[in-house]
Design a protein around this motif. Sequence first.
Motif, PDB file in Angstrom:
ATOM      1  N   LYS A  50      15.925  17.487   1.383  1.00  0.00           N
ATOM      2  CA  LYS A  50      16.684  17.348   2.624  1.00  0.00           C
ATOM      3  C   LYS A  50      16.948  18.736   3.200  1.00  0.00           C
ATOM      4  O   LYS A  50      17.631  19.547   2.587  1.00  0.00           O
ATOM      5  N   MET A  51      16.421  19.012   4.372  1.00  0.00           N
ATOM      6  CA  MET A  51      16.589  20.313   5.013  1.00  0.00           C
ATOM      7  C   MET A  51      17.290  20.111   6.357  1.00  0.00           C
ATOM      8  O   MET A  51      16.907  19.239   7.136  1.00  0.00           O
ATOM      9  N   SER A  52      18.310  20.907   6.634  1.00  0.00           N
ATOM     10  CA  SER A  52      19.094  20.712   7.852  1.00  0.00           C
ATOM     11  C   SER A  52      18.335  21.142   9.112  1.00  0.00           C
ATOM     12  O   SER A  52      18.441  20.494  10.146  1.00  0.00           O
ATOM     13  N   GLU A  53      17.571  22.191   9.046  1.00  0.00           N
ATOM     14  CA  GLU A  53      16.863  22.692  10.228  1.00  0.00           C
ATOM     15  C   GLU A  53      15.617  21.872  10.557  1.00  0.00           C
ATOM     16  O   GLU A  53      15.259  21.707  11.719  1.00  0.00           O
ATOM     17  N   THR A  54      14.924  21.400   9.526  1.00  0.00           N
ATOM     18  CA  THR A  54      13.690  20.634   9.726  1.00  0.00           C
ATOM     19  C   THR A  54      13.709  19.383   8.846  1.00  0.00           C
ATOM     20  O   THR A  54      12.971  19.291   7.871  1.00  0.00           O
ATOM     21  N   PRO A  55      14.563  18.417   9.189  1.00  0.00           N
ATOM     22  CA  PRO A  55      14.664  17.228   8.342  1.00  0.00           C
ATOM     23  C   PRO A  55      13.388  16.379   8.410  1.00  0.00           C
ATOM     24  O   PRO A  55      12.814  16.198   9.476  1.00  0.00           O
ATOM     25  N   GLY A  56      12.961  15.919   7.275  1.00  0.00           N
ATOM     26  CA  GLY A  56      11.813  15.026   7.222  1.00  0.00           C
ATOM     27  C   GLY A  56      12.288  13.592   7.157  1.00  0.00           C
ATOM     28  O   GLY A  56      13.448  13.321   6.839  1.00  0.00           O
ATOM     29  N   ARG A  57      11.406  12.671   7.477  1.00  0.00           N
ATOM     30  CA  ARG A  57      11.733  11.255   7.370  1.00  0.00           C
ATOM     31  C   ARG A  57      10.452  10.445   7.326  1.00  0.00           C
ATOM     32  O   ARG A  57       9.399  10.910   7.754  1.00  0.00           O
ATOM     33  N   VAL A  58      10.544   9.243   6.831  1.00  0.00           N
ATOM     34  CA  VAL A  58       9.413   8.323   6.844  1.00  0.00           C
ATOM     35  C   VAL A  58       9.372   7.721   8.241  1.00  0.00           C
ATOM     36  O   VAL A  58      10.350   7.118   8.689  1.00  0.00           O
ATOM     37  N   ARG A  59       8.262   7.896   8.934  1.00  0.00           N
ATOM     38  CA  ARG A  59       8.145   7.414  10.312  1.00  0.00           C
ATOM     39  C   ARG A  59       7.443   6.064  10.396  1.00  0.00           C
ATOM     40  O   ARG A  59       7.652   5.304  11.331  1.00  0.00           O
ATOM     41  N   HIS A  60       6.544   5.791   9.461  1.00  0.00           N
ATOM     42  CA  HIS A  60       5.798   4.538   9.468  1.00  0.00           C
ATOM     43  C   HIS A  60       5.141   4.351   8.108  1.00  0.00           C
ATOM     44  O   HIS A  60       5.156   5.253   7.274  1.00  0.00           O
ATOM     45  N   ARG A  61       4.553   3.216   7.923  1.00  0.00           N
ATOM     46  CA  ARG A  61       3.889   2.904   6.653  1.00  0.00           C
ATOM     47  C   ARG A  61       2.577   3.676   6.525  1.00  0.00           C
ATOM     48  O   ARG A  61       2.072   4.224   7.502  1.00  0.00           O
ATOM     49  N   ALA A  62       2.045   3.674   5.321  1.00  0.00           N
ATOM     50  CA  ALA A  62       0.727   4.264   5.103  1.00  0.00           C
ATOM     51  C   ALA A  62      -0.329   3.353   5.733  1.00  0.00           C
ATOM     52  O   ALA A  62      -0.143   2.132   5.797  1.00  0.00           O
ATOM     53  N   PRO A  63      -1.425   3.903   6.224  1.00  0.00           N
ATOM     54  CA  PRO A  63      -2.455   3.059   6.836  1.00  0.00           C
ATOM     55  C   PRO A  63      -3.184   2.221   5.792  1.00  0.00           C
ATOM     56  O   PRO A  63      -3.299   2.608   4.625  1.00  0.00           O
ATOM     57  N   LEU A  64      -3.673   1.084   6.235  1.00  0.00           N
ATOM     58  CA  LEU A  64      -4.531   0.265   5.389  1.00  0.00           C
ATOM     59  C   LEU A  64      -5.900   0.922   5.300  1.00  0.00           C
ATOM     60  O   LEU A  64      -6.270   1.739   6.159  1.00  0.00           O
ATOM     61  N   LEU A  65      -6.663   0.573   4.292  1.00  0.00           N
ATOM     62  CA  LEU A  65      -7.998   1.138   4.123  1.00  0.00           C
ATOM     63  C   LEU A  65      -8.840   0.854   5.369  1.00  0.00           C
ATOM     64  O   LEU A  65      -8.991  -0.295   5.772  1.00  0.00           O
ATOM     65  N   GLY A  66      -9.324   1.897   5.997  1.00  0.00           N
ATOM     66  CA  GLY A  66     -10.188   1.761   7.165  1.00  0.00           C
ATOM     67  C   GLY A  66      -9.467   1.481   8.469  1.00  0.00           C
ATOM     68  O   GLY A  66     -10.108   1.310   9.505  1.00  0.00           O
ATOM     69  N   GLU A  67      -8.154   1.440   8.454  1.00  0.00           N
ATOM     70  CA  GLU A  67      -7.394   1.067   9.643  1.00  0.00           C
ATOM     71  C   GLU A  67      -7.657   1.982  10.838  1.00  0.00           C
ATOM     72  O   GLU A  67      -7.694   1.530  11.978  1.00  0.00           O
ATOM     73  N   HIS A  68      -7.840   3.270  10.621  1.00  0.00           N
ATOM     74  CA  HIS A  68      -8.037   4.216  11.717  1.00  0.00           C
ATOM     75  C   HIS A  68      -9.444   4.821  11.743  1.00  0.00           C
ATOM     76  O   HIS A  68      -9.690   5.791  12.463  1.00  0.00           O
ATOM     77  N   THR A  69     -10.351   4.246  10.985  1.00  0.00           N
ATOM     78  CA  THR A  69     -11.691   4.821  10.864  1.00  0.00           C
ATOM     79  C   THR A  69     -12.381   4.963  12.217  1.00  0.00           C
ATOM     80  O   THR A  69     -12.882   6.033  12.559  1.00  0.00           O
ATOM     81  N   ASP A  70     -12.415   3.886  13.000  1.00  0.00           N
ATOM     82  CA  ASP A  70     -13.105   3.935  14.295  1.00  0.00           C
ATOM     83  C   ASP A  70     -12.471   4.983  15.203  1.00  0.00           C
ATOM     84  O   ASP A  70     -13.176   5.741  15.878  1.00  0.00           O
ATOM     85  N   GLN A  71     -11.166   5.030  15.225  1.00  0.00           N
ATOM     86  CA  GLN A  71     -10.449   5.993  16.074  1.00  0.00           C
ATOM     87  C   GLN A  71     -10.842   7.426  15.718  1.00  0.00           C
ATOM     88  O   GLN A  71     -11.141   8.235  16.601  1.00  0.00           O
ATOM     89  N   TYR A  72     -10.856   7.773  14.428  1.00  0.00           N
ATOM     90  CA  TYR A  72     -11.183   9.140  14.024  1.00  0.00           C
ATOM     91  C   TYR A  72     -12.652   9.469  14.259  1.00  0.00           C
ATOM     92  O   TYR A  72     -12.979  10.557  14.717  1.00  0.00           O
TER      93      TYR A  72
END
Length: 93
Positions: A50-72
């Motif tokens: 936990k960092m006050s200046e640059t806090p991290g967080r979970v923004r979304h789930r991990a992608p499914l296998l091949g979910e973004h393949t066409d896009q990339y």
Amino acid sequence: DHLGGQVPFAPVNDVRDVFANPHFAARDMVVSVPHPGLAHETKVAGVAIKMSETPGRVRHRAPLLGEHTDQYLTGLGLGGADIARLRAGKIIA
């Protein structure tokens, strides 16, 4: 004597420890995210440091296998026929 006679230590937790301990939930270390195919949200481990200046967080789930393949691959300049050929050759999922 690099540590000045002191040895830092702490418990080493595995995933079961993280999900079972209420302290981790209170520190936002257990985060619920939606997941395709499930009627409910699933829980994932949050950001440990936990960092006050640059806090991290979970923004979304991990992608499914091949979910973004066409896009990339399209972003790399491959066309639909190229992607179809890679898929037919089982080079990509």
